[in-house]
Motif scaffolding. Structure first.
Motif: not given
Ligand SMILES: O=C(O)CCC(=O)C(=O)O
Length: 285
Positions: A175-179
Motif C-alpha cells: 500500500g506504499v508507493f516506494t518508487g
C-alpha cells in the motif's frame, strides 16, 4: 544524422545508448557554471527551498546538508529558471539524438538535475521510469547528460540491458508507493547491471521501461546529471506530471499531429511526490 544504424539497433535491443559530446563545450561550461552557482546558493539554506509551479520546493537537500558540506541533491525543472538548461533541452545534439530514436516529432515532459556531491549518501533505488510517468504509448526517453565526468566511483547510473522489453514492475508495496522495485527484482538487477560512465558532456539515452538505479558517490569528485524526459509527440500522459513545469508538452522537434497513439498495458497509478522529490518516496521503501 548523428546516430548510425548500429547505434539505433543497440538502443532498440539494449534499451540504452551512450553518446559522446552531446553538447558543445560552451553549453557544457554554461551548465556547469549555473550548477556551481546553485550549490553556492544552497549554502544559505538548511531545508528544501525555492518553488516550482505547483508550489513544491525546487531545490532538494540531502539530510545533513550544511554550508561546509553542501548536499544539494535535486533541482526540479531547471529549465524553468535557467535559459542555459532550457536551450540544451530544446536545441542541442541531445535533442537531435532523441528525435532520431523516437521522432520525428518529439515533446518535452520534464527535467531535473540529480547531484551527488562528494561525501553524500544519495542513492537511487532500482526502478523503471514508465510507472512514474505512464503515457498512452511507451516511446519515451530519459536523457541523462553528464555535467561532470561520471566514473565507476562517483555514483554512476547502472542499467539492466534489454529489461525494457520485459515486464513493467510494480512500485507499490504493502500500500506504499516506494518508487522502487521489490527486493527480489533488485537482486536480479544487481546481478545483471551494466555501469554507464563517460566524460563530461556525454549522454546516456535510456528507454522509459529500462530498469536502472545508482549507488552513492564513493569519491571526492561530484556527479551531476541533467536529466530530461521526452516523449513521442503522439504519446499522451496518463497521470499528472511528477515535476510540473512551464514548458511541459512543448513540441521540440517536428509538429503537433493531433493524434494519440496507444499501446496496451495495465499498471497501477503512480503517486505524486508530496515533498521536493522522489528521494522521499524511495526513503519509504
Ligand atoms: O541520478 C541517478 O543516478 C538516476 C536518476 C533516476 O533514475 C531518476 O531520476 O529517475
Amino acid at each position: 544524422m548523428i546516430l548510425n544504424d548500429e547505434q539505433k539497433a543497440f538502443f532498440d535491443q539494449q534499451g540504452y545508448l551512450l553518446v559522446d559530446n552531446a553538447v558543445t563545450d560552451e553549453q557544457l561550461k554554461a551548465l556547469r557554471r549555473q550548477f556551481a552557482d546553485w550549490v553556492e546558493d544552497s549554502k544559505a539554506h538548511d531545508a528544501a527551498y525555492g518553488e516550482t509551479i505547483d508550489g513544491r520546493a525546487r531545490f532538494d537537500l540531502e539530510p545533513g546538508h550544511s554550508a561546509d558540506k553542501p548536499a544539494l541533491r535535486r533541482i526540479n525543472a531547471p529549465t524553468d529558471i535557467s535559459d542555459d538548461y532550457y536551450r540544451v533541452m530544446r536545441a542541442s545534439r541531445m535533442t537531435d539524438c532523441v528525435a532520431e530514436l523516437i521522432g520525428p516529432s518529439v515533446k518535452y515532459h520534464h527535467s531535473k538535475v540529480n547531484s551527488k556531491l562528494p561525501d553524500t549518501a544519495t542513492v537511487v533505488k532500482w526502478h523503471q521510469d514508465f510507472p512514474f510517468t505512464p503515457h498512452s504509448n511507451d516511446d519515451l526517453i530519459t536523457a541523462l547528460l553528464m555535467v561532470d565526468e561520471v566514473t565507476a566511483e562517483n555514483g554512476p547510473l547502472q542499467v539492466v540491458p534489454g529489461s525494457h522489453k520485459g515486464e513493467i514492475y510494480d512500485l507499490w508495496h504493502d500500500g506504499v508507493f516506494t518508487g522502487a522495485v521489490a527486493d527480489e527484482v533488485t537482486r536480479y538487477c544487481l546481478d545483471n547491471a551494466v555501469t554507464c560512465t563517460g566524460k563530461a558532456g556525454s549522454l546516456c539515452l535510456m528507454h522509459t521501461r529500462l530498469l536502472h538505479g545508482s549507488a552513492p558517490n564513493m569519491s571526492a569528485q561530484p556527479r551531476t546529471l541533467f536529466i530530461t524526459v521526452y516523449s513521442a509527440e503522439d504519446a499522451l500522459p496518463c497521470s499528472p506530471n511528477p515535476v510540473p513545469n512551464r514548458h511541459q508538452g512543448e513540441v521540440v522537434r517536428g509538429e503537433a499531429s493531433g493524434h494519440i497513439r496507444s499501446t496496451a498495458f495495465d499498471i497501477p497509478m503512480p503517486q505524486m511526490p508530496k515533498a521536493a522529490s522522489f528521494f522521499d518516496q524511495q526513503a519509504q521503501g
